[in-house]
Write an enzyme that holds these catalytic residues in place. Structure first.
Site, short mmCIF file in Angstrom:
data_model
loop_
_atom_site.label_atom_id
_atom_site.label_comp_id
_atom_site.label_asym_id
_atom_site.label_seq_id
_atom_site.Cartn_x
_atom_site.Cartn_y
_atom_site.Cartn_z
N ASN A 432 -8.84 -11.40 -6.85
CA ASN A 432 -8.04 -11.87 -6.02
C ASN A 432 -7.24 -10.62 -5.16
O ASN A 432 -7.60 -10.56 -3.87
CB ASN A 432 -6.79 -12.64 -6.80
N ASP A 433 -6.32 -9.96 -5.80
CA ASP A 433 -5.70 -8.99 -5.08
C ASP A 433 -6.65 -7.70 -4.37
O ASP A 433 -6.27 -7.43 -3.39
CB ASP A 433 -4.52 -8.08 -5.92
N VAL A 434 -7.37 -7.63 -4.99
CA VAL A 434 -8.38 -6.28 -4.47
C VAL A 434 -9.26 -6.94 -3.09
O VAL A 434 -9.82 -6.19 -2.76
CB VAL A 434 -9.41 -6.03 -5.61
#
Lengths: 505, 99
Positions: A432-434
């Site tokens: 997600n964050d990446v």
């Protein structure tokens, strides 16, 4: 060690050879083809080190009035009445045997998804072994050749430990104890026995700094006074600080923590190597210490965070309250497994972006099946790995390798990022964050500046996620969810990929 | 060896470590951690010395316990590294049948 006999210079040479073997072991990891050979060099080096120690430190038993001299070498005492202590020899061999059975069984049985826990557990053992060696050296310094017998005018004769050795021992036991308790906490967090959420104690920075300062002061004082209470206080405080340092650090910062503990285990070995004047231990300690430090640096850089901010902990603990409300209402598209299968089978190139969620769902094998099916449809499949995807450096690569994904289909961030613009489908599974473009555009975002995979540039983004409610580790919403060309696949990762495989038939 | 001699070995080894580790391919970072873990168990040398030495029973037993712990690491670390490395395969070679 002060006797420059033929035996001791042979030993010094053998330890040096062992150290060189360890360098070659790491050198082998520069490419997967050479790596097995490198690993064998490591085993040879370890065998040399162990055999050399066993041969030069044969346990001796004193008979009659003979005292066993430094390092148990007979020539040190001269007289004839010493014989090999076979009971101790057997005990040592049994100890190695017990360790071998436990180690090999564990290594064979462990699931690849549990590799981060295993590495953390192994680090804790190195740390504890270093503590035990330092304690043994403190209790019997004559055997380690680090003390002189002093016969005072009044009172009992005692072994005065050399000043330099006291510092080395103090540092060795402190680093070893920090490695041990820190790794135990990291293990519990990675293994799910303890929540991944950071645990914040009030005033923890003050407490930590005070404990660290106390340890350093005690080590300094230890050079003046070798009382037992100082040594044991250093040990206990170090166990405590290892614990305190790791509990406020959250689950997704674990790649940095595991690397850092890897580094510490090396420095602990190096410190004991200084105590024992052993080149194999010093070379290995330096190698492992720098290896862990470099990995920590790579991980921090991949998150655009400073080492200090990771160690300070607490990242992701505060729920993102700013503007959480309006984001929920934004429109997004939901897709089915059939839609995903159709889109991908029509594509020319699909890039798969795996993350920790893939490991949790154990979806790597079925993912490889999906890739095989796509290849049958003439689709080019590649994998894009973010350096901090997963819970330890290289975690995703190992899982994909386990699922028989050829390593030349797997690409690092900087090698594949420019390709997303020419990619038909970016398939995000458990990450997600990446992939969050806010890292590039939104200066107020906590992840601003972190290098991310440009999945939003692909013609279509397929995003597997369990539900729309949860946010990533950093607690920030991801704009990719709401783009026109994004299709959300809301399900368990493994279940969804299985359904896609069925639809591809 | 005097202190300066061992310090020199240490400093040189740090530099060697720096260059060797930067040349490790990122795909092998997990095996790198496993193998560094195995080799840092060279601390077994200290445990063996303590275990073999006469003069202090408590020191000897601490040493033997250290030998057990370090051996778990040595055998486990090398075995798991080897298991992982065996999984890395190239595209050209036909993959062995699985499932």
């Amino acid at each position: 060690m002060e006797h420059a006999t033929a035996g001791s210079s042979f030993a010094a040479l053998a330890y040096l050879v062992a150290g060189v073997c360890f360098i070659l072991a790491l050198r082998g990891l520069s490419s997967p083809t050479l790596s097995q050979r490198g690993n064998r060099f490591g085993m040879i080096g370890m065998t040399i080190a162990v055999v050399t120690t066993l041969v030069t430190h044969v346990p001796m038993q004193a008979v009659g009035l003979v005292l066993t001299g430094p390092s148990g070498v007979v020539s040190a005492t001269g007289p004839l009445f010493a014989r090999i202590d076979f009971v101790t020899v057997l005990e040592i061999l049994a100890a190695i045997g017990i360790g071998a059975v436990i180690g090999i069984t564990t290594a064979r049985r462990i699931a690849m998804t549990d590799m981060p826990q295993l590495v953390a557990a192994f680090h804790s053992l190195v740390g504890l072994a270093a503590v035990l060696v330092a304690c043994a050296a403190f209790l019997n310094p004559i055997a380690f050749g680090i003390a002189d017998m002093v016969i005072p005018m009044i009172g009992q004769p005692f072994a005065a430990i050399h000043g330099v050795s006291r510092i080395e021992m103090g540092l060795g036991v402190a680093i070893g104890a920090i490695t041990f308790s820190g790794s135990v906490i990291a293990f519990l967090k990675l293994n799910g026995n303890m929540g991944g959420k950071p645990i914040m104690l009030p005033g923890r920075h003050v407490i930590n700094l005070a404990v660290l300062a106390a340890i350093l002061l005690l080590i300094a004082y230890f050079t003046q006074d070798q009382s037992a209470w100082i040594f044991w206080t250093i040990t206990i405080l170090s166990f405590a600080i290892g614990f305190l340092l790791i509990i406020p650090i959250g689950g997704a910062d674990m790649p940095v923590v595991v690397s850092m503990l890897n580094s510490y285990s090396g420095w602990a070995a190096a410190a004991m190597g200084f105590t024992l004047h052993n080149s194999a231990m010093i070379i290995t300690g330096a190698l492992v210490g720098s290896s862990g430090a470099i990995l920590s640096y790579i991980m921090c850089r991949a998150m655009n965070r400073s080492f200090i901010s990771v160690i300070a902990g607490g990242f992701g603990a505060v729920a993102d309250t700013s503007g959480g409300g309006d984001k929920i209402d934004r429109p997004w598209k939901r897709g089915s497994a059939e839609d995903a299968a159709f889109l991908m089978s029509q594509a020319e190139q699909v890039v798969i972006v795996p993350g920790y969620g893939m490991a949790v769902a154990q979806a790597q094998h079925v993912l490889r099946e999906m890739a095989d099916k796509l290849k049958e449809h003439g689709v080019r499949v590649k994998y894009a790995i973010h350096p901090v995807a997963g819970r330890m450096p290289g975690h995703m690569n190992v899982l994909l390798a386990e699922a028989n994904v050829p390593y030349d289909e797997v690409f690092e961030l900087e090698d594949i990022n420019s390709e997303f613009a020419q990619t038909d489908v970016a398939f995000v599974i458990g990450a997600n964050d990446v992939t969050n473009p806010a890292a590039k555009t939104d200066k107020t975002s906590p992840i601003y500046g972190m290098p991310v995979l440009d999945v939003e540039k692909a013609k279509t983004v397929l995003f597997i996620k369990r539900s729309m409610g949860g946010v990533g580790y950093a607690g920030v919403d991801n704009d990719v969810f709401y783009m026109d060309n994004t299709m959300m696949l809301l399900a368990d990762a493994k279940k969804m990929v299985e359904d896609i495989v069925k639809s591809l038939d | 060896m005097d202190f300066v001699a061992i310090l020199s070995i240490f400093v040189m080894a740090c530099f060697v470590g720096y260059y060797v580790v930067w040349s490790v391919t990122p795909a092998l970072h997990t095996p790198l951690m496993a193998v560094t873990n195995a080799i840092s168990s060279v601390i077994i040398v200290g445990a063996l010395i303590a275990g073999a030495a006469a003069g202090s029973a408590s020191s000897k037993w601490l040493g033997l316990l250290g030998v057990v712990l370090a051996s778990i690491n040595i055998f486990g670390g090398f075995a798991v590294t080897s298991r992982m490395l065996a999984m890395y395969k190239k595209k050209d070679r036909p993959a062995p049948a699985k499932h």
